[in-house]
Scaffold this motif. Structure first.
Motif, short mmCIF file in Angstrom:
data_model
loop_
_atom_site.label_atom_id
_atom_site.label_comp_id
_atom_site.label_asym_id
_atom_site.label_seq_id
_atom_site.Cartn_x
_atom_site.Cartn_y
_atom_site.Cartn_z
N GLY A 186 -72.11 60.44 132.82
CA GLY A 186 -73.54 60.51 133.07
C GLY A 186 -74.31 60.77 131.79
O GLY A 186 -73.77 61.29 130.82
N GLU A 243 -67.70 52.24 133.45
CA GLU A 243 -67.77 51.48 132.20
C GLU A 243 -68.31 50.09 132.51
O GLU A 243 -68.25 49.63 133.66
CB GLU A 243 -66.37 51.34 131.61
CG GLU A 243 -65.77 52.63 131.09
CD GLU A 243 -66.45 53.15 129.82
OE1 GLU A 243 -66.87 52.34 129.00
OE2 GLU A 243 -66.56 54.37 129.69
N ILE A 302 -72.00 53.17 121.26
CA ILE A 302 -72.14 51.81 121.79
C ILE A 302 -70.97 51.49 122.72
O ILE A 302 -69.93 52.15 122.71
CB ILE A 302 -72.26 50.75 120.67
CG1 ILE A 302 -70.94 50.53 119.93
CG2 ILE A 302 -73.37 51.10 119.70
CD1 ILE A 302 -70.96 49.34 118.98
N PHE A 338 -78.30 52.71 122.75
CA PHE A 338 -79.35 53.39 123.51
C PHE A 338 -79.18 53.04 124.98
O PHE A 338 -80.10 52.62 125.66
CB PHE A 338 -80.73 52.98 122.98
CG PHE A 338 -81.82 53.93 123.35
CD1 PHE A 338 -81.78 55.26 122.93
CD2 PHE A 338 -82.91 53.51 124.12
CE1 PHE A 338 -82.80 56.15 123.27
CE2 PHE A 338 -83.94 54.39 124.46
CZ PHE A 338 -83.88 55.70 124.04
N LYS A 361 -78.41 46.12 120.33
CA LYS A 361 -77.94 44.74 120.17
C LYS A 361 -78.92 43.70 120.73
O LYS A 361 -79.20 42.70 120.09
CB LYS A 361 -76.59 44.61 120.88
CG LYS A 361 -75.86 43.34 120.55
CD LYS A 361 -74.45 43.37 121.08
CE LYS A 361 -73.71 42.13 120.65
NZ LYS A 361 -72.37 42.10 121.21
N ASP A 362 -79.41 43.95 121.93
CA ASP A 362 -80.18 42.96 122.68
C ASP A 362 -81.67 43.02 122.32
O ASP A 362 -82.37 43.97 122.69
CB ASP A 362 -79.95 43.23 124.19
CG ASP A 362 -80.61 42.19 125.07
OD1 ASP A 362 -81.39 41.38 124.55
OD2 ASP A 362 -80.34 42.22 126.29
N LYS A 413 -84.27 43.12 125.41
CA LYS A 413 -84.26 44.19 126.41
C LYS A 413 -85.53 45.04 126.35
O LYS A 413 -86.02 45.36 125.26
CB LYS A 413 -83.05 45.09 126.16
CG LYS A 413 -82.52 45.77 127.41
CD LYS A 413 -81.36 46.68 127.07
CE LYS A 413 -80.05 46.19 127.60
NZ LYS A 413 -78.95 47.13 127.39
N CYS A 448 -76.68 54.50 128.47
CA CYS A 448 -76.57 55.75 129.23
C CYS A 448 -76.42 56.97 128.28
O CYS A 448 -77.18 57.94 128.38
CB CYS A 448 -75.34 55.61 130.13
SG CYS A 448 -75.03 57.00 131.17
N VAL A 449 -75.51 56.90 127.32
CA VAL A 449 -75.23 58.06 126.47
C VAL A 449 -76.29 58.21 125.36
O VAL A 449 -76.78 59.32 125.09
CB VAL A 449 -73.81 57.96 125.85
CG1 VAL A 449 -73.50 59.19 125.03
CG2 VAL A 449 -72.76 57.79 126.95
N ASN A 498 -66.66 56.86 121.91
CA ASN A 498 -65.92 55.67 122.32
C ASN A 498 -64.41 55.93 122.37
O ASN A 498 -63.67 55.68 121.41
CB ASN A 498 -66.23 54.54 121.34
CG ASN A 498 -65.96 53.20 121.96
OD1 ASN A 498 -64.90 52.99 122.54
ND2 ASN A 498 -66.89 52.29 121.85
N LYS A 499 -63.96 56.41 123.53
CA LYS A 499 -62.54 56.80 123.65
C LYS A 499 -61.57 55.64 123.45
O LYS A 499 -60.49 55.82 122.90
CB LYS A 499 -62.27 57.48 125.01
CG LYS A 499 -62.79 56.74 126.21
CD LYS A 499 -64.10 57.32 126.67
CE LYS A 499 -64.69 56.50 127.79
NZ LYS A 499 -65.70 57.22 128.52
N ARG A 553 -87.46 48.42 126.40
CA ARG A 553 -87.05 49.76 125.95
C ARG A 553 -88.10 50.80 126.34
O ARG A 553 -89.28 50.48 126.45
CB ARG A 553 -86.89 49.79 124.43
CG ARG A 553 -86.03 48.69 123.84
CD ARG A 553 -84.56 48.98 123.96
NE ARG A 553 -83.78 47.85 123.47
CZ ARG A 553 -82.48 47.75 123.60
NH1 ARG A 553 -81.80 48.72 124.18
NH2 ARG A 553 -81.84 46.70 123.16
N ASP A 574 -66.80 46.65 117.74
CA ASP A 574 -67.94 46.92 116.85
C ASP A 574 -68.01 48.40 116.50
O ASP A 574 -68.35 48.78 115.38
CB ASP A 574 -69.25 46.44 117.48
CG ASP A 574 -69.31 44.92 117.56
OD1 ASP A 574 -68.47 44.25 116.91
OD2 ASP A 574 -70.19 44.40 118.28
#
Ligand SMILES: NC(=O)c1ccc[n+]([C@@H]2O[C@H](COP(=O)([O-])OP(=O)(O)OC[C@H]3O[C@@H](n4cnc5c(N)ncnc54)[C@H](OP(=O)(O)O)[C@@H]3O)[C@@H](O)[C@H]2O)c1
Length: 416
Positions: free
Chosen positions: A298, A185, A75, A15, A42-43, A46, A17-18, A99-100, A48, A80
């Motif tokens: 973006g 990135e 992510i 959750f 993960k965090d 944080k 940017c993308v 995830n390229k 939200r 992962d």
């Protein structure tokens, strides 16, 4: 969290940017009719923008939930992400990914899993942001041979180059702006070092030419040693510097692949691709050249591409890799590249490594060269060039000629 009552349940990993972009798109497009089951992050500390009940920190909560129709892996951690996509495909699920790095590294294995367990893997958002390049290569150009696919595939690097060029910003300042705007990135070396473009190029090649190319096989050089000297040099010959990814097939079915800074002239479509925009040229054998341009990074542009994949997958769409096994294309290792080089005048370049090396000019402790070199030699020399903070960019033979004409006092250092 419900958009409207629906049987379609989407599990989202990430959750940032993308992920946020996809969530916003789903909130806005009423027809989406998709229920977001849970978002795995993960965090735990944080802050939200959604209630804590929207989130889980355990990927298995999504991966093992049989009521979830489709998964979106968004992510930042490539290892992962690999674990998540692999497990989903082994369970025959439908998953889309942005995830390229993970995809380019593991594509052959993931395609085998997709085939074996009858799952579906789509990844339009991983290449060119909002530009539907994979879908076009898959569907429209499925039966026409292609000669070339090339372009600007990294929004962050292009943003940096544009800002330096248009506003006179330093490299560091332009990079900081790109990071603040979420174009870069988490590790900016992936962008400015050309690694991200390499990963995207490998994915493009799988669809455009049906060839499996590993990221480490691609000749690569980044923009991180660029200075205002290089921008001024380019301007003097009516060009701009862009980080260009290229895959070309010749008449002998040899494939040449590289990601290099390049001096692009005003006649090139890439000259006018600015800021975080990406631009891709496709050269089919019969249709003639086509150019696609759009936001390459973006939150909402990338979220839109993920949503396009989600909705296509829900309609049963799958990639077929139409060019695999149709043409015996082989990856070529040796070919000649023309270069512009800039380094401190005190530095002695290893002239013996070049086919040709001409000193163009020298001023205020900076020396400028044009050169030609074998691609494999350049590959082995690139770590040395990067360590010495030498900047290089590909030039066309016409540009090399133009540079020589404008600098009649060119001194040939070595010529063979
Ligand atoms: N940004 C772009 O414009 C863009 C464009 C195209 C493709 N992509 C690709 O899309 C992916 C996501 O990029 P992004 O820019 O959205 O990254 P980002 O803003 O850094 O967000 C990353 C998200 O991943 C989560 N995450 C990281 N490791 C995780 C794990 N092991 N388990 C669960 N969640 C985890 C983070 O959780 P926390 O929130 O808890 O930290 C965060 O929500 C990357 O592969 C990137 O290359 C990005």
């Amino acid at each position: 969290m419900k958009n409207k009552p629906s049987d379609i349940r989407l599990g989202i990993f990430g959750f940032g940017c993308v992920g946020q972009g996809l969530y916003d798109v789903l909130q806005t497009i009423e027809a989406a009719g998709i229920e977001v089951a849970k978002i795995c992050v993960k965090d735990k500390e944080k802050l939200r923008s959604l209630p804590s009940s929207a989130f889980t920190y355990n990927p298995q909560e999504l991966l093992q939930d049989e009521s979830i129709t489709i998964l979106a892996e968004l992510i930042s951690d490539a290892e992962d992400a690999y674990g998540i996509v692999k497990q989903a495909l082994q369970a025959g699920k439908t998953i889309v990914s942005a995830n390229k790095k993970m995809l380019a590294t593991h594509l052959p294995e993931l395609l085998e899993l997709q085939q074996k367990y009858k799952g579906t893997l789509l990844y339009e958002a991983a290449v060119g942001g909002s530009i539907p390049i994979i879908r076009i290569l898959e569907s429209y150009y499925s039966s026409e041979p292609l000669q070339q696919v090339s372009g600007i595939l990294n929004g962050s690097s292009n943003f940096i180059l544009s800002k330096m060029e248009a506003e006179g910003l330093s490299y560091t300042c332009a990079l900081q702006q790109a990071q603040e705007l979420g174009f870069a990135e988490a590790d900016p070396a992936l962008d400015v070092g050309g690694f991200d473009s390499v990963n995207k190029l490998c994915l493009i090649i799988a669809h455009a030419f049906g060839v499996s190319v590993k990221p480490e096989q691609v000749l690569r050089f980044g923009i991180d040693s660029i200075t205002e000297h290089d921008l001024k040099f380019a301007e003097r010959i009516g060009a701009r510097i862009r980080l260009v990814a290229t895959a070309v097939v010749d008449s002998g079915d040899q494939l040449y692949v590289r990601v290099l800074p390049a001096l692009v002239s005003e006649q090139s479509e890439l000259y006018r691709v600015t800021n975080e925009t990406n631009g891709v040229t496709i050269a089919p054998v019969f249709a003639g050249e086509q150019f696609l341009k759009g936001r390459g990074a973006g939150s909402h542009p990338t979220g839109s591409a993920v949503w396009a994949d989600v909705s296509a997958a829900l309609s049963g769409y799958r990639y077929v890799y139409p060019k695999a096994d149709t043409r015996a294309i082989a990856l070529s290792k040796e070919y000649k590249i023309n270069l512009y080089l800039r380094c401190p005048s005190s530095l002695v370049l290893p002239a013996a490594d070049f086919i040709e090396l001409n000193k163009i000019s020298e001023s205020e402790g900076v020396a400028y060269y044009t050169a030609s070199i074998e691609s494999e030699t350049l590959k082995s020399l690139s770590a040395y060039l990067a360590a010495e903070r030498i900047f290089m960019a590909e030039i066309t033979p016409a540009q090399a000629h133009n540079i020589a004409l404008k600098n009649c006092n060119t001194e040939a250092v070595v010529y063979s």
